[in-house]
Design a protein around this motif. Structure first.
Motif, short mmCIF file in Angstrom:
data_model
loop_
_atom_site.label_atom_id
_atom_site.label_comp_id
_atom_site.label_asym_id
_atom_site.label_seq_id
_atom_site.Cartn_x
_atom_site.Cartn_y
_atom_site.Cartn_z
N VAL A 143 0.83 -1.21 0.00
CA VAL A 143 0.00 0.00 0.00
C VAL A 143 0.86 1.26 0.00
O VAL A 143 0.58 2.20 -0.76
N PRO A 144 1.93 1.34 0.81
CA PRO A 144 2.81 2.51 0.72
C PRO A 144 3.41 2.71 -0.68
O PRO A 144 3.61 3.84 -1.11
N LEU A 145 3.65 1.61 -1.39
CA LEU A 145 4.15 1.73 -2.76
C LEU A 145 3.12 2.41 -3.64
O LEU A 145 3.44 3.31 -4.43
N PHE A 146 1.87 1.99 -3.52
CA PHE A 146 0.80 2.62 -4.31
C PHE A 146 0.71 4.11 -3.98
O PHE A 146 0.55 4.96 -4.87
N GLN A 147 0.81 4.44 -2.72
CA GLN A 147 0.74 5.84 -2.30
C GLN A 147 1.90 6.66 -2.86
O GLN A 147 1.72 7.82 -3.25
N LYS A 148 3.08 6.05 -2.94
CA LYS A 148 4.22 6.74 -3.54
C LYS A 148 3.98 7.02 -5.02
O LYS A 148 4.33 8.08 -5.54
N ALA A 149 3.37 6.05 -5.70
CA ALA A 149 3.05 6.24 -7.11
C ALA A 149 2.02 7.36 -7.28
O ALA A 149 2.14 8.19 -8.19
N GLN A 150 1.03 7.40 -6.42
CA GLN A 150 0.02 8.46 -6.45
C GLN A 150 0.67 9.83 -6.28
O GLN A 150 0.39 10.78 -7.02
N GLN A 151 1.54 9.93 -5.30
CA GLN A 151 2.19 11.20 -5.01
C GLN A 151 3.09 11.64 -6.15
O GLN A 151 3.13 12.82 -6.52
#
Length: 227
Positions: free
Chosen positions: A63-71
Motif C-alpha cells: 500500500v505505501p508503494l501505491f501511495q508513492k506512485a500516487q504522489q
C-alpha cells in the motif's frame, strides 16, 4: 489521450521493462517498481520514468508503494499488475510451505491490494484502467506447476470479479494471458517464443482503444505454441 499516468509493477525485467520503455516513448507518465534497484535506476535514466524499488512479497510495503506512485504522478489512470514469480518447477509433493507463501504474496496478495487501492481512487472519478498480467498457465493444468498455477488461476478469478464490479462505473479491466515469452523468467533463452517488446506493444495498444470498447481478455502466444 484518455489515460495519461501509468503505474507498473515488475518493471525491471522482461515484459514490465518493455512496457515502461514503450509507454514512455508514447508520452505516458510512468511510475515503475521492481526489486532490482540497479536495473530500476538504469530504466529511470533511460526512459525518464519515475519509480522506487519494492519487494512485493512484504505485505506492509504494498500500500505505501501505491501511495508513492500516487504522489509522484499526481493521480493514477492506469494500474498494470505485471509482477510475478515462480520459484521452480517441481511436483506438488516436493513443494514447501515457504514457496507457497512467497508465490501467494507476489502473485495474488500484492495485485489484490493494488487493485483495491486503485479502485478506491478510480471509483469517485468513474475513470481508470486496470490491466492484470496473468498467464496462459491459468488456462491449463500443467504438471510440476501446482503452486504457480493455483495462484494464477486465483488471480484470474479475482480479475473476473473485479471486471464486473468496475465496468458499471466506467472503469476498464483487462486480463492478459501471455504464452511463452523469451525473458529471464526462464532458465535458458527461447528465441522461438514471443519477445517481451512484442507483447508490450499488444498491451499498450489497449490504452488507445475507443472509449466505447473494452477488451475483457487478451490471450497471445508465440507461433510455435498451440493450446
Amino acid at each position: 489521450m484518455s489515460y495519461q499516468t501509468v503505474f507498473i509493477t515488475g518493471a525491471t525485467r522482461g515484459l514490465g521493462r518493455a512496457l515502461v520503455i514503450d509507454l514512455c516513448s508514447k508520452g505516458y507518465q510512468v511510475f515503475a517498481s521492481g526489486r532490482d534497484e540497479i536495473q530500476l535506476q538504469q530504466l529511470i535514466e533511460q526512459t525518464g520514468c519515475l519509480g522506487v524499488s519494492c519487494d512485493l512479497s512484504q505485505a506492509e510495503a504494498v500500500v505505501p508503494l501505491f501511495q508513492k506512485a500516487q504522489q509522484a504522478l499526481g493521480h493514477i489512470d492506469v494500474l498494470i499488475n505485471n509482477a510475478g514469480m515462480n520459484s521452480r518447477k517441481c511436483e506438488l509433493a516436493e513443494t514447501t510451505l515457504e514457496e507457497f507463501e512467497q508465490q501467494y504474496a507476489v502473485n495474488l496478495r500484492a495485485p489484490y491490494l493494488l487493485c483495491r487501492e486503485a479502485m478506491q481512487e478510480m471509483l469517485p472519478k468513474k475513470h481508470g484502467y486496470i490491466i492484470n498480467i496473468v498467464s496462459t498457465v491459468a488456462k491449463r493444468s500443467n504438471p510440476a506447476m501446482s503452486i504457480y498455477t493455483a495462484m494464477k488461476q486465483g488471480f484470474a478469478g479475482l480479475n473476473n470479479v473485479l471486471m464486473k464490479e468496475a465496468q458499471p462505473h466506467g472503469i476498464k479491466v483487462t486480463a492478459i494471458y501471455p504464452g511463452g515469452m523469451n525473458t529471464a523468467f526462464r532458465d535458458q533463452a527461447r528465441p522461438q517464443y514471443m519477445q517481451p517488446e512484442s507483447v508490450a506493444t499488444m498491451v499498450s495498444q489497449l490504452l488507445s482503444n475507443p472509449e466505447d470498447v473494452v477488451v475483457h481478455e487478451l490471450t497471445c502466444r508465440p507461433m510455435v505454441e498451440l493450446e
